[in-house]
Design an enzyme around this catalytic site. Structure first.
Site, PDB file in Angstrom:
ATOM      1  N   CYS A  75      27.272  -0.671  25.221  1.00  0.00           N
ATOM      2  CA  CYS A  75      26.476  -1.591  24.400  1.00  0.00           C
ATOM      3  C   CYS A  75      27.147  -1.801  23.040  1.00  0.00           C
ATOM      4  CB  CYS A  75      25.065  -1.036  24.191  1.00  0.00           C
ATOM      5  SG  CYS A  75      23.848  -1.656  25.366  1.00  0.00           S
ATOM      6  N   ARG A  98      26.720   4.621  28.649  1.00  0.00           N
ATOM      7  CA  ARG A  98      26.125   3.277  28.664  1.00  0.00           C
ATOM      8  C   ARG A  98      25.939   2.747  27.247  1.00  0.00           C
ATOM      9  NH1 ARG A  98      25.555  -0.931  28.413  1.00  0.00           N
ATOM     10  NH2 ARG A  98      24.279  -2.500  29.486  1.00  0.00           N
TER      11      ARG A  98
END
Lengths: 146, 246
Positions: free
Chosen positions: B207, B203
């Site tokens: 980003c 994740r």
């Protein structure tokens, strides 16, 4: 370093971005009055840049007055009426580098390559938008009057 | 007037916009997704939990042969990342891999492999609902400081810090998504965008990509330090793993 060396280095630093893909510009107050590289913006092309998720992706944070656009962001102010609130020169400065106006601005600088940290190698040395694309977006936003 | 003020306060709470306080990630989910996260029968992440529980018991030198029933892992993941005796910062994945190589005499699973995701999910699930309680002092302090530096640093071609989104603009919409406080409590999480379960570091790479910054490797010192900072921000918040995310 000699004075001549300093001048030469300064010239090299000044020339480096221009040799890359960033136009030089002059700030007057909170505006860049002159179009970048003297280019003429095209509002229709600018409208496409604003919507393009792969480049500017303005609508991830901003909304525009277009009922057909879904899922527009609300991090930045709505762009409806921006052409009435700001002059083209003021819009240009905010697109090129909003941190010139407010160092804490969250909005990315769309025409800047210096002073950025840890940039993805694929984008290093390249601005998000070209000088022509900046002028196209300025032309489009200027049409968003009252 | 008092009533109007109370109404306004409620409204402010309901919208979450610009909230200075840290709120659980589940508060930022749509009601549908939140209900689905709470319901194992409708949560695909439970496939990994079940596989992880089977792995826990598998083999002669199984996890269970030392640790006993996996129920004994209650509360463990809430204390990760943590600094090991040799001074290394370990997240739960790192701890499992060390057990594999040092105690089980097996090859490491590899970051983001299905067995590692499964075991991580099964162990983390045992802390579901318990408050995060990572140590931030002692040997963790230097790692935390590095994490704080990374969180606050403007990065990438888009020149954004983590905090500019997850502190300053939490609760506001980024396209169709509501920005959360960026807590790690739901990871590993089943993300609809991935159509699979993935780690926190996966994740974080997304980003980094989003702000056009250099992506660090899974398990890198940078993401480990950032994970500790994120966990410290989440101290006291409930573990949600396995989470369900858009």
């Amino acid at each position: 370093m000699t004075a001549r060396g300093v001048v030469l280095l300064a010239l090299l630093l000044a020339a480096a971005p221009a040799a890359g893909q960033v136009a030089s510009f002059a700030v007057t107050g909170d505006a860049i009055a002159a179009p970048l590289e003297g280019r003429v913006g095209n509002a229709a092309r600018g409208a496409a840049v604003v919507r393009n998720r792969e480049t500017a992706n303005c609508l991830i944070c901003h909304s525009i007055p277009d009922a057909t656009e879904r899922f527009m962001g609300e991090v930045g102010p709505p762009l409806a009426g921006v052409g009435a609130r700001l002059t083209p020169g003021q819009i240009r400065l905010r697109l090129v580098d909003p941190t010139l106006l407010n160092p804490a601005a969250a909005m990315p600088a769309y025409h800047r390559v210096d002073g950025l940290a840890n940039v993805d190698p694929r984008w290093r040395g390249r601005p998000v938008l070209s000088a022509q694309e900046i002028e196209d977006v300025v032309a489009y936003l200027a049409t968003l009057g009252d | 007037m008092i009533r109007a003020a109370a109404g306004f306060a409620l409204l402010a709470c309901a919208t979450l916009a610009g909230a200075a306080e840290i709120r659980p990630s589940r508060d930022y989910l749509s009601p549908e997704l939140r209900a689905q996260q709470d319901d194992p029968s409708r949560h695909p992440g439970w496939l990994w939990v079940e596989e992880g529980e089977a792995l826990w018991r598998r083999g002669a030198r199984s996890c269970a042969s030392c640790h006993g029933d996996i129920a004994g892992m209650r509360g463990v993941s809430a204390r990760y990342p943590t600094v090991a005796a040799d001074g290394a910062l370990l997240n739960l994945e790192g701890r499992i891999e060390r057990c594999r190589t040092e105690h089980q005499g097996e090859a490491a699973f590899g970051y983001e492999s299905e067995p590692l995701l499964s075991l991580t999910a099964a162990i983390a699930q045992r802390s579901r609902g318990l408050p995060v309680s990572v140590a931030t002092d002692g040997p963790a302090a230097a790692f935390l400081e590095e994490g704080r530096r990374l969180f606050g640093m403007r990065q990438g071609q888009l020149n954004l810090s983590c905090g500019q989104c997850h502190d300053d603009n939490a609760g506001r919409r980024l396209r169709g998504d509501v920005i959360s406080n960026g807590l790690p409590t739901g990871y590993p999480a089943y993300r609809l965008e991935w159509n699979t379960l993935g780690s926190l570091h996966r994740r974080l790479r997304a980003c980094s990509l989003g702000v056009r910054a250099e992506q660090f490797p899974l398990g890198s010192p940078e993401y480990l330090a950032l994970e500790l900072l994120l966990a410290a921000r989440a101290n006291g918040q409930p573990v949600e793993a396995p989470g369900l995310r858009r």
